[in-house]
Design a protein around this motif. Structure first.
Motif, short mmCIF file in Angstrom:
data_model
loop_
_atom_site.label_atom_id
_atom_site.label_comp_id
_atom_site.label_asym_id
_atom_site.label_seq_id
_atom_site.Cartn_x
_atom_site.Cartn_y
_atom_site.Cartn_z
N GLN A 1 44.15 46.48 32.86
CA GLN A 1 42.70 46.78 32.82
C GLN A 1 41.88 45.50 32.95
O GLN A 1 40.84 45.48 33.60
N PHE A 2 42.36 44.45 32.30
CA PHE A 2 41.65 43.17 32.36
C PHE A 2 41.60 42.65 33.81
O PHE A 2 40.54 42.26 34.31
N PHE A 3 42.74 42.65 34.48
CA PHE A 3 42.77 42.17 35.87
C PHE A 3 41.96 43.09 36.78
O PHE A 3 41.34 42.64 37.74
N ALA B 1 43.79 39.40 25.84
CA ALA B 1 43.58 39.35 24.39
C ALA B 1 42.37 38.50 24.01
O ALA B 1 41.74 38.73 22.98
N GLU B 2 42.04 37.52 24.87
CA GLU B 2 40.86 36.69 24.63
C GLU B 2 40.07 36.64 25.95
O GLU B 2 40.09 35.64 26.66
N PRO B 3 39.37 37.73 26.26
CA PRO B 3 38.87 37.92 27.63
C PRO B 3 37.78 36.95 28.06
O PRO B 3 37.54 36.80 29.25
N ALA C 1 48.32 34.42 39.42
CA ALA C 1 47.19 33.62 39.91
C ALA C 1 45.86 34.17 39.41
O ALA C 1 44.88 33.42 39.25
N MET C 2 45.81 35.48 39.15
CA MET C 2 44.56 36.08 38.66
C MET C 2 44.07 35.42 37.38
O MET C 2 42.89 35.12 37.22
N GLY C 3 44.98 35.18 36.46
CA GLY C 3 44.61 34.54 35.18
C GLY C 3 44.04 33.15 35.40
O GLY C 3 43.10 32.72 34.71
N GLU C 4 44.60 32.44 36.37
CA GLU C 4 44.12 31.08 36.67
C GLU C 4 42.74 31.13 37.32
O GLU C 4 41.87 30.29 37.07
N GLN D 1 28.42 42.62 35.78
CA GLN D 1 29.41 43.64 36.10
C GLN D 1 28.83 44.55 37.16
O GLN D 1 27.69 45.03 37.00
N ASP D 2 29.57 44.77 38.26
CA ASP D 2 29.05 45.64 39.32
C ASP D 2 29.29 47.11 38.96
O ASP D 2 29.80 47.43 37.88
N ALA D 3 28.90 48.02 39.89
CA ALA D 3 28.98 49.46 39.61
C ALA D 3 30.41 49.91 39.32
O ALA D 3 30.63 50.91 38.63
N GLN D 4 31.39 49.17 39.85
CA GLN D 4 32.81 49.52 39.61
C GLN D 4 33.36 48.87 38.34
O GLN D 4 34.54 48.99 38.02
N GLY D 5 32.49 48.16 37.63
CA GLY D 5 32.93 47.50 36.40
C GLY D 5 33.64 46.18 36.63
O GLY D 5 34.32 45.66 35.74
N VAL D 6 33.47 45.62 37.83
CA VAL D 6 34.13 44.33 38.15
C VAL D 6 33.18 43.19 37.85
O VAL D 6 32.00 43.22 38.25
N TRP D 7 33.69 42.16 37.16
CA TRP D 7 32.88 40.98 36.87
C TRP D 7 32.71 40.15 38.14
O TRP D 7 33.68 39.80 38.79
N ARG D 8 31.43 39.87 38.47
CA ARG D 8 31.14 39.05 39.64
C ARG D 8 30.31 37.85 39.20
O ARG D 8 29.43 37.96 38.34
N PHE D 9 30.64 36.73 39.80
CA PHE D 9 30.05 35.45 39.38
C PHE D 9 29.20 34.89 40.54
O PHE D 9 29.65 34.87 41.68
N THR D 10 27.99 34.47 40.21
CA THR D 10 27.14 33.87 41.23
C THR D 10 26.55 32.58 40.68
O THR D 10 26.56 32.34 39.47
#
Ligand SMILES: [Zn+2]
Length: 356
Positions: free
Chosen positions: A141-143, A233-235, A319-322, A340-349
């Motif tokens: 779920q985190f990834f 565990a430590e998101p 690699a995702m964790g890195e 967080q976008d509509a799909q719940g994905v974190w996006r960085f700008t």
């Protein structure tokens, strides 16, 4: 050898200890090399002569994973090398499976005591109960919340819930706590603990001034850069900052220190290597920053920015964790903002692009 590696000095040249054998790297300090079933195919362990009140004995540093071949190689070393003298103590730099795996077996055989940081001991206990951050539903779920959507990759992450316990089936039921700046007397010489963060919960490196030796564990490696990841565990962890701050703790050590790393060969050039690691991450962070200035990126989006080579399924999930660690370093520093976008994905700008 990479151009960066050429700036380091390897006093032992190409010598390696054979499997089941040892190589003395300094008086009373022996190098063991055990195989690993990963792309990273070996780990270095250390056996220290440890005479106490005239009684000969030994201290081991790190253990290898628990599998038949590592047991076999350890047994060969124990039979041939210890000459009947006891193994008093097993020091473990951190809780990762290649370092702690056989700790229970070594301690049981010799009634030896386990020495490890409190944090890593607790994390290891939990991980053997399958409550680890290396895999399982929580990790998947985190990834996913960082843009990994490919079902095969997610299934692989879910299936990894037994990853840790497969290599560390149990942990000794008692331990001795290692803390930063703690001094251990081994064979009449003082080894000082130096704590480090960002790679494992509370990693302990060991420095011995008399012979100028640093057992660096995974905090400083000569060839590869240490894995620095964020787990479910430590998101919101800022592990890359923790790691970069931690390696600076080695800067006061003398320049001729012989560094004994967990992977790769013993080397001189600690300060050069610390500078290389800073430069490496500074370049990667700059590239991530540029990518996020173009468009809002998830961790999955920045994988090709951070990793120039194609990644297979297995490598992608690690690699995702890195990637999250690099984004978080910039986010916590105020260089990026996230949403967080509509799909719940974190996006960085870029934080500079629009006022917060
Ligand atoms: Zn490690």
């Amino acid at each position: 050898m990479t151009p960066q590696e050429q700036r380091l000095h390897y006093p032992l040249g190409d010598q390696l200890p054979a499997p089941g054998d040892t190589l003395e790297v300094a008086p009373g300090v022996f190098w063991l090399r055990m195989g690993l079933p990963f792309a990273l195919d070996h780990i270095n362990l250390w056996l220290l002569r440890d005479e106490r009140d005239g009684v000969m004995g030994w201290t081991a540093v790190d253990c290898g994973i628990d599998n038949p071949l590592t047991r076999q190689h350890w047994q060969a070393v124990l039979d041939k090398h210890l000459q009947g003298a006891p193994l008093w103590r097993v020091i473990v730099t951190h809780m990762h499976p290649d370092h702690l795996g056989l700790g229970h077996w070594l301690c049981d055989q010799w009634q030896a005591t386990l020495w490890i940081s409190f944090t890593d001991y607790q994390a290891a206990q939990l991980a053997t109960l399958h409550r680890d951050s290396f895999g399982g539903e929580g990790a998947a779920q985190f990834f996913q919340s960082h843009g990994l959507h490919d079902p095969a990759s997610l299934d692989q992450v879910r299936a990894r819930s037994t990853y840790y316990a497969g290599m560390v089936p149990q942990v000794p039921s008692q331990f001795h706590r290692l803390q930063d700046k703690q001094k251990l007397l081994i064979n009449g010489q003082t080894w000082q603990c130096i704590s480090g963060y960002g790679h494992a919960p509370e990693h302990m490196a060991l420095y011995q001034a008399e012979q100028g030796l640093l057992i660096s564990g995974d905090m400083v490696l000569p060839r590869i850069s240490t894995n620095v990841s964020v787990y479910d565990a430590e998101p919101e962890a800022d592990n890359l900052r923790l790691f970069l701050e931690s390696i600076d703790k080695f800067k006061p050590l003398p320049s001729d220190t012989l560094t004994l790393p967990s992977h790769g060969k013993p080397f001189v050039g600690l300060h050069e290597r610390i500078a290389q690691l800073h430069a490496h991450h500074r370049d990667r962070l700059e590239e991530v920053l540029q990518a996020c200035a173009q468009t809002a990126c998830s961790a999955h989006d920045v994988l090709p920015v951070l990793f120039k080579r194609p990644l297979d399924l297995h490598q992608t999930t690690f690699a995702m964790g890195e990637a999250v660690a690099h984004l978080h370093c910039l986010w916590h520093a105020g260089r990026l903002k996230r949403m967080q976008d509509a799909q719940g994905v974190w996006r960085f700008t870029s934080a500079a692009a629009s006022p917060l």
